[in-house]
Design a protein around this motif. Structure first.
Motif, mmCIF file in Angstrom:
data_model
loop_
_atom_site.group_PDB
_atom_site.id
_atom_site.type_symbol
_atom_site.label_atom_id
_atom_site.label_comp_id
_atom_site.label_asym_id
_atom_site.label_seq_id
_atom_site.Cartn_x
_atom_site.Cartn_y
_atom_site.Cartn_z
ATOM 1 N N TYR A 1 0.845 -1.173 0.000
ATOM 2 C CA TYR A 1 0.000 0.000 0.000
ATOM 3 C C TYR A 1 0.884 1.228 0.000
ATOM 4 O O TYR A 1 1.984 1.233 0.558
ATOM 5 N N LYS B 1 0.895 5.425 0.849
ATOM 6 C CA LYS B 1 0.152 6.398 1.642
ATOM 7 C C LYS B 1 0.800 7.769 1.548
ATOM 8 O O LYS B 1 1.981 7.941 1.868
ATOM 9 N N GLY C 1 -5.738 8.173 3.324
ATOM 10 C CA GLY C 1 -5.664 6.779 3.713
ATOM 11 C C GLY C 1 -4.766 5.997 2.770
ATOM 12 O O GLY C 1 -4.473 6.446 1.653
ATOM 13 N N PRO C 2 -4.295 4.824 3.189
ATOM 14 C CA PRO C 2 -3.474 3.991 2.295
ATOM 15 C C PRO C 2 -4.272 3.564 1.066
ATOM 16 O O PRO C 2 -5.477 3.315 1.152
ATOM 17 N N PHE D 1 3.638 0.712 2.735
ATOM 18 C CA PHE D 1 3.392 -0.310 3.744
ATOM 19 C C PHE D 1 3.296 -1.673 3.085
ATOM 20 O O PHE D 1 2.569 -1.852 2.098
ATOM 21 N N TYR E 1 -1.972 -10.943 4.371
ATOM 22 C CA TYR E 1 -3.376 -11.293 4.591
ATOM 23 C C TYR E 1 -3.507 -12.790 4.841
ATOM 24 O O TYR E 1 -2.932 -13.610 4.121
ATOM 25 N N GLY F 1 -8.967 -13.458 8.231
ATOM 26 C CA GLY F 1 -9.549 -12.311 7.534
ATOM 27 C C GLY F 1 -8.872 -11.005 7.869
ATOM 28 O O GLY F 1 -9.357 -9.935 7.526
ATOM 29 N N LYS F 2 -7.731 -11.079 8.538
ATOM 30 C CA LYS F 2 -7.058 -9.861 8.964
ATOM 31 C C LYS F 2 -5.895 -9.522 8.045
ATOM 32 O O LYS F 2 -5.227 -10.394 7.497
ATOM 33 N N LEU F 3 -5.683 -8.234 7.917
ATOM 34 C CA LEU F 3 -4.553 -7.706 7.155
ATOM 35 C C LEU F 3 -3.575 -7.129 8.177
ATOM 36 O O LEU F 3 -3.935 -6.242 8.960
ATOM 37 N N ILE F 4 -2.350 -7.641 8.170
ATOM 38 C CA ILE F 4 -1.349 -7.197 9.144
ATOM 39 C C ILE F 4 -0.299 -6.387 8.409
ATOM 40 O O ILE F 4 0.248 -6.833 7.396
ATOM 41 N N PHE F 5 -0.011 -5.202 8.946
ATOM 42 C CA PHE F 5 0.879 -4.265 8.283
ATOM 43 C C PHE F 5 2.265 -4.230 8.912
ATOM 44 O O PHE F 5 2.428 -4.468 10.107
ATOM 45 N N GLY F 6 3.242 -3.889 8.077
ATOM 46 C CA GLY F 6 4.571 -3.566 8.577
ATOM 47 C C GLY F 6 4.612 -2.115 9.036
ATOM 48 O O GLY F 6 3.608 -1.400 9.016
ATOM 49 N N GLN F 7 5.815 -1.695 9.437
ATOM 50 C CA GLN F 7 5.972 -0.369 10.036
ATOM 51 C C GLN F 7 5.971 0.758 9.014
ATOM 52 O O GLN F 7 5.792 1.915 9.364
ATOM 53 N N GLY F 8 6.189 0.413 7.751
ATOM 54 C CA GLY F 8 6.220 1.429 6.708
ATOM 55 C C GLY F 8 7.640 1.874 6.381
ATOM 56 O O GLY F 8 8.529 1.890 7.246
#
Lengths: 112, 111
Positions: A36, A38, A43-44, A89, A93, A98-105
């Motif tokens: 993603y 941003k 928003g992303p 980011f 998934y 059903g969750k999307l987990i993000f890194g720190q960017g």
């Protein structure tokens, strides 16, 4: 415990050169990996994704590579443009949760 | 143009106040999510919902609650705001076969 890690907080490249953003993950059960982009005060927005059964996906100037044995993925932007300057980011998934987990960017700056 | 709308772009609240952050989506998505974004920590999932009246804790639910009385609306509630809840809050929605669509975010400052 950070399941998705982006270890480089920032990256600066010259316009026209390649940008390589990296991401590591710990859970082998993720089904998809996504990038993603941003901009500040927005928003992303989705950029590109790759299924866990593939090792490469390409869309125009953007290519994502997946190395499952190393639990590593990378986003290549060629050629980089000043408008690419943003926070990127990495996300993973899991269909089970059903969750999307993000890194720190990673903040990318492309200099003209 | 489909969208996720967060009612406020900027909010300033006092410590101890009860704070409501509202999110509305017009895509008829089943799933809705609340994240917070902090420097060096990325986006962290607070709560999510798979359907009306349903809610599940994310990774950092402490100090927050949510409400989903209608399919299109997902509210995040800070029961008693604290300074460590100063952050950018992002709402997202998704459905089977579709990716996540994010709102523009609410920057909350607790003083």
């Amino acid at each position: 415990d950070q399941q998705v890690k982006q270890n480089s907080p920032s990256l600066s490249v010259q316009e026209g050169r390649i940008s390589i953003l990296n991401c590591d993950y710990t859970n082998s059960m993720f089904d998809y990996f996504l990038w993603y982009k941003k901009y500040p005060a927005e928003g992303p927005t989705f950029l590109i994704s790759i299924s866990s059964i593939k090792d490469k996906n390409e869309d125009g100037r953007f290519t994502v590579f997946l190395n499952k044995s190393a639990k590593h993925l990378s986003l290549h932007i060629v050629p980089s443009q000043p408008g690419d300057s943003a926070v990127y980011f990495c996300a993973a998934y899991s269909g089970n949760t059903g969750k999307l987990i993000f890194g720190q960017g990673t903040t990318l700056q492309v200099k003209p | 143009d489909v969208k996720v709308t967060q009612s406020s772009r900027y909010l300033v609240k006092r410590t101890g106040e009860k704070v409501f952050l509202e999110c509305v989506q017009d895509m008829d998505h089943e799933n809705m999510f609340w994240y917070r974004q902090d420097p060096g920590l990325g986006l962290r999932l607070i709560y999510f919902s798979y359907d009306v009246k349903m809610k599940e804790k994310g990774d950092i639910p402490e100090g927050y609650s949510v409400s989903r009385e209608k399919k299109e609306r997902f509210s995040l509630i800070l029961e008693s705001a604290s300074t460590n809840q100063t952050s950018m809050y992002l709402c997202a929605s998704s459905s089977v076969g579709s990716g996540y669509t994010f709102g523009s975010g609410t920057r909350l400052t607790v003083v």
